[in-house]
Enzyme design. Structure first.
Site, PDB file in Angstrom:
ATOM      1  N   LYS A  14      47.033  -9.422  -5.725  1.00  0.00           N
ATOM      2  CA  LYS A  14      48.427  -8.954  -5.822  1.00  0.00           C
ATOM      3  C   LYS A  14      49.094  -8.958  -4.441  1.00  0.00           C
ATOM      4  CE  LYS A  14      47.023  -5.015  -7.616  1.00  0.00           C
ATOM      5  NZ  LYS A  14      45.569  -5.269  -7.638  1.00  0.00           N
ATOM      6  N   ARG A  89      50.546   1.767 -13.049  1.00  0.00           N
ATOM      7  CA  ARG A  89      49.104   1.655 -13.242  1.00  0.00           C
ATOM      8  C   ARG A  89      48.605   2.499 -14.405  1.00  0.00           C
ATOM      9  NH1 ARG A  89      47.329  -0.159  -7.751  1.00  0.00           N
ATOM     10  NH2 ARG A  89      45.106   0.115  -7.617  1.00  0.00           N
ATOM     11  N   ARG A 128      36.786  -8.813   1.988  1.00  0.00           N
ATOM     12  CA  ARG A 128      38.141  -8.636   2.554  1.00  0.00           C
ATOM     13  C   ARG A 128      38.093  -7.920   3.905  1.00  0.00           C
ATOM     14  NH1 ARG A 128      42.670  -5.866  -0.992  1.00  0.00           N
ATOM     15  NH2 ARG A 128      41.062  -4.299  -1.267  1.00  0.00           N
ATOM     16  N   ARG A 161      38.430  -1.990   4.431  1.00  0.00           N
ATOM     17  CA  ARG A 161      38.988  -0.795   3.786  1.00  0.00           C
ATOM     18  C   ARG A 161      37.866   0.100   3.283  1.00  0.00           C
ATOM     19  NH1 ARG A 161      43.765  -2.563  -0.311  1.00  0.00           N
ATOM     20  NH2 ARG A 161      42.675  -1.085  -1.650  1.00  0.00           N
ATOM     21  N   ARG A 172      36.621   1.495  -9.171  1.00  0.00           N
ATOM     22  CA  ARG A 172      38.001   0.984  -9.284  1.00  0.00           C
ATOM     23  C   ARG A 172      38.125   0.032 -10.468  1.00  0.00           C
ATOM     24  NH1 ARG A 172      38.564  -1.345  -3.497  1.00  0.00           N
ATOM     25  NH2 ARG A 172      40.591  -2.115  -4.148  1.00  0.00           N
TER      26      ARG A 172
HETATM   27  P1  AP5 Z   1      44.361  -8.942  -2.149  1.00  0.00           P
HETATM   28  O1  AP5 Z   1      45.552  -9.815  -2.225  1.00  0.00           O
HETATM   29  O2  AP5 Z   1      44.251  -7.960  -1.035  1.00  0.00           O
HETATM   30  O3  AP5 Z   1      44.100  -8.262  -3.587  1.00  0.00           O
HETATM   31  P2  AP5 Z   1      44.844  -7.051  -4.316  1.00  0.00           P
HETATM   32  O4  AP5 Z   1      44.971  -7.392  -5.757  1.00  0.00           O
HETATM   33  O5  AP5 Z   1      46.105  -6.707  -3.578  1.00  0.00           O
HETATM   34  O6  AP5 Z   1      43.710  -5.966  -4.139  1.00  0.00           O
HETATM   35  P3  AP5 Z   1      43.767  -4.412  -3.813  1.00  0.00           P
HETATM   36  O7  AP5 Z   1      42.332  -3.997  -3.567  1.00  0.00           O
HETATM   37  O8  AP5 Z   1      44.732  -4.102  -2.700  1.00  0.00           O
HETATM   38  O9  AP5 Z   1      44.252  -3.842  -5.127  1.00  0.00           O
HETATM   39  P4  AP5 Z   1      44.032  -2.444  -5.654  1.00  0.00           P
HETATM   40  O10 AP5 Z   1      44.951  -2.460  -6.810  1.00  0.00           O
HETATM   41  O11 AP5 Z   1      42.645  -2.040  -5.933  1.00  0.00           O
HETATM   42  O12 AP5 Z   1      44.407  -1.515  -4.404  1.00  0.00           O
HETATM   43  P5  AP5 Z   1      45.746  -0.766  -3.976  1.00  0.00           P
HETATM   44  O13 AP5 Z   1      45.879  -0.976  -2.522  1.00  0.00           O
HETATM   45  O14 AP5 Z   1      46.871  -1.135  -4.858  1.00  0.00           O
HETATM   46  O15 AP5 Z   1      43.065  -9.923  -2.110  1.00  0.00           O
HETATM   47  C1  AP5 Z   1      41.748  -9.419  -2.019  1.00  0.00           C
HETATM   48  C2  AP5 Z   1      40.900 -10.429  -1.221  1.00  0.00           C
HETATM   49  O16 AP5 Z   1      40.816 -11.665  -1.942  1.00  0.00           O
HETATM   50  C3  AP5 Z   1      41.474 -10.786   0.163  1.00  0.00           C
HETATM   51  O17 AP5 Z   1      40.423 -10.929   1.077  1.00  0.00           O
HETATM   52  C4  AP5 Z   1      42.199 -12.133  -0.052  1.00  0.00           C
HETATM   53  O18 AP5 Z   1      42.191 -12.937   1.112  1.00  0.00           O
HETATM   54  C5  AP5 Z   1      41.371 -12.762  -1.190  1.00  0.00           C
HETATM   55  N1  AP5 Z   1      42.208 -13.526  -2.116  1.00  0.00           N
HETATM   56  C6  AP5 Z   1      43.380 -13.122  -2.669  1.00  0.00           C
HETATM   57  N2  AP5 Z   1      43.858 -14.074  -3.505  1.00  0.00           N
HETATM   58  C7  AP5 Z   1      42.950 -15.081  -3.481  1.00  0.00           C
HETATM   59  C8  AP5 Z   1      42.881 -16.345  -4.161  1.00  0.00           C
HETATM   60  N3  AP5 Z   1      43.851 -16.739  -5.006  1.00  0.00           N
HETATM   61  N4  AP5 Z   1      41.805 -17.136  -3.927  1.00  0.00           N
HETATM   62  C9  AP5 Z   1      40.827 -16.731  -3.074  1.00  0.00           C
HETATM   63  N5  AP5 Z   1      40.837 -15.566  -2.393  1.00  0.00           N
HETATM   64  C10 AP5 Z   1      41.895 -14.735  -2.600  1.00  0.00           C
HETATM   65  O19 AP5 Z   1      45.369   0.728  -4.299  1.00  0.00           O
HETATM   66  C11 AP5 Z   1      44.399   1.435  -3.560  1.00  0.00           C
HETATM   67  C12 AP5 Z   1      44.265   2.857  -4.120  1.00  0.00           C
HETATM   68  O20 AP5 Z   1      45.517   3.558  -3.995  1.00  0.00           O
HETATM   69  C13 AP5 Z   1      43.915   2.946  -5.613  1.00  0.00           C
HETATM   70  O21 AP5 Z   1      42.521   2.859  -5.841  1.00  0.00           O
HETATM   71  C14 AP5 Z   1      44.489   4.323  -5.959  1.00  0.00           C
HETATM   72  O22 AP5 Z   1      43.659   5.360  -5.517  1.00  0.00           O
HETATM   73  C15 AP5 Z   1      45.764   4.377  -5.149  1.00  0.00           C
HETATM   74  N6  AP5 Z   1      46.936   3.823  -5.879  1.00  0.00           N
HETATM   75  C16 AP5 Z   1      47.662   2.722  -5.532  1.00  0.00           C
HETATM   76  N7  AP5 Z   1      48.660   2.524  -6.416  1.00  0.00           N
HETATM   77  C17 AP5 Z   1      48.557   3.514  -7.340  1.00  0.00           C
HETATM   78  C18 AP5 Z   1      49.301   3.835  -8.513  1.00  0.00           C
HETATM   79  N8  AP5 Z   1      50.338   3.081  -8.922  1.00  0.00           N
HETATM   80  N9  AP5 Z   1      48.895   4.907  -9.216  1.00  0.00           N
HETATM   81  C19 AP5 Z   1      47.864   5.687  -8.827  1.00  0.00           C
HETATM   82  N10 AP5 Z   1      47.114   5.431  -7.737  1.00  0.00           N
HETATM   83  C20 AP5 Z   1      47.468   4.356  -7.002  1.00  0.00           C
END
Ligand code: AP5
Length: 215
Positions: A14, A89, A128, A161, A172
């Site tokens: 994402k 979410r 990552r 992270r 997760r």
């Molecule tokens: P990346 O693009 O970083 O993936 P992502 O989907 O953004 O992953 P996140 O881990 O950030 O998502 P998440 O939803 O778990 O965490 P968030 O920060 O939102 O890519 C990942 C890796 O893959 C990278 O190394 C990249 O280079 C590689 N990659 C990407 N695309 C690729 C491709 N096409 N091909 C090959 N490699 C690729 O949330 C963190 C925490 O915050 C949650 O656990 C929760 O506690 C809280 N939180 C956040 N939002 C909410 C909400 N709305 N409600 C409640 N709690 C929330």
């Protein structure tokens, strides 16, 4: 005001897709994960409320998340277009967003469901690395920096992270299946789901989404 939603499990790409779309469209990138991490780092009351949930890979309560989203939407003004990354979410958050958007006469245009097999999600997250200074995202195998542990863009140090440890990743993924995956049916009823094969390389994933956006 209009919005698109990027829906997908942890590591679905994402953030990577958002960075790509941010350069090519007029959508403002709103990542609740980034906003909550910034709150945590600054030690604000929101950060304090979110801390334990984020560390364990559980979801931060809906009331906290909807509070920061409403504040952000208000701050950007009536003509802004949003790209929500990692929000909503839960069904409660989706209903909260519908309520906010109805008040503003705003529309959700597309919900992109980024589909990636579990095994790939795990290897993306364990590999990552993120720049401490600018937040640029790398991967040890798919997108390594030129110099190990150093950001290509600003020379900042790279870190892993805290929630990218294997045990937290499994929680997760479980939380995603139980609390977030039901949003697919929620938005299917509104005919907004666009399924994207996000196991493809980043440029191809972005191209599939841009096709839907007609850009
Ligand atoms: P990346 O693009 O970083 O993936 P992502 O989907 O953004 O992953 P996140 O881990 O950030 O998502 P998440 O939803 O778990 O965490 P968030 O920060 O939102 O890519 C990942 C890796 O893959 C990278 O190394 C990249 O280079 C590689 N990659 C990407 N695309 C690729 C491709 N096409 N091909 C090959 N490699 C690729 O949330 C963190 C925490 O915050 C949650 O656990 C929760 O506690 C809280 N939180 C956040 N939002 C909410 C909400 N709305 N409600 C409640 N709690 C929330």
């Amino acid at each position: 005001m209009r919005a698109i939603i990027l829906l997908g499990g942890p590591g679905a790409g994402k953030g990577t897709l958002s960075e790509n779309l941010r350069r090519r469209t007029d959508f403002i990138h709103v990542s609740t994960g980034d906003m909550l991490r910034a709150a945590l780092q600054s030690g604000s009351p929101v950060g304090m409320k979110a801390k334990s949930f984020m560390e364990s890979g559980s979801l931060v309560p809906d009331s906290v998340v909807l509070g920061i989203i409403e504040e952000r939407i208000e701050a950007e003004g009536a003509h802004a277009h949003f790209m929500f990354d990692g929000f909503p979410r839960t069904i409660g958050q989706a209903e909260g967003l519908d309520f906010l958007f109805t008040k503003k006469n705003a529309r959700i245009r597309h919900v992109f469901n980024l589909v990636v097999p579990h095994a790939i999600l795990i290897s993306r997250l364990t590999g990552r690395r993120v720049c401490r200074q600018c937040g640029a995202v790398y991967h040890l195998i798919n997108k390594p920096p030129v110099r190990p542990d150093v950001c290509d863009l600003d020379g900042g140090g790279l870190y892993q992270r805290a929630d990218d440890s294997e045990a937290t990743i499994l929680n997760r993924l479980d939380v995603y299946e139980k609390q977030t995956a039901p949003l697919i049916a929620y938005y299917e009823k509104q005919k907004l789901i666009r399924t994207i094969n996000a196991g493809e390389p980043p440029e191809q994933v972005a191209a599939s989404v841009l096709d839907f956006l007609g850009e």
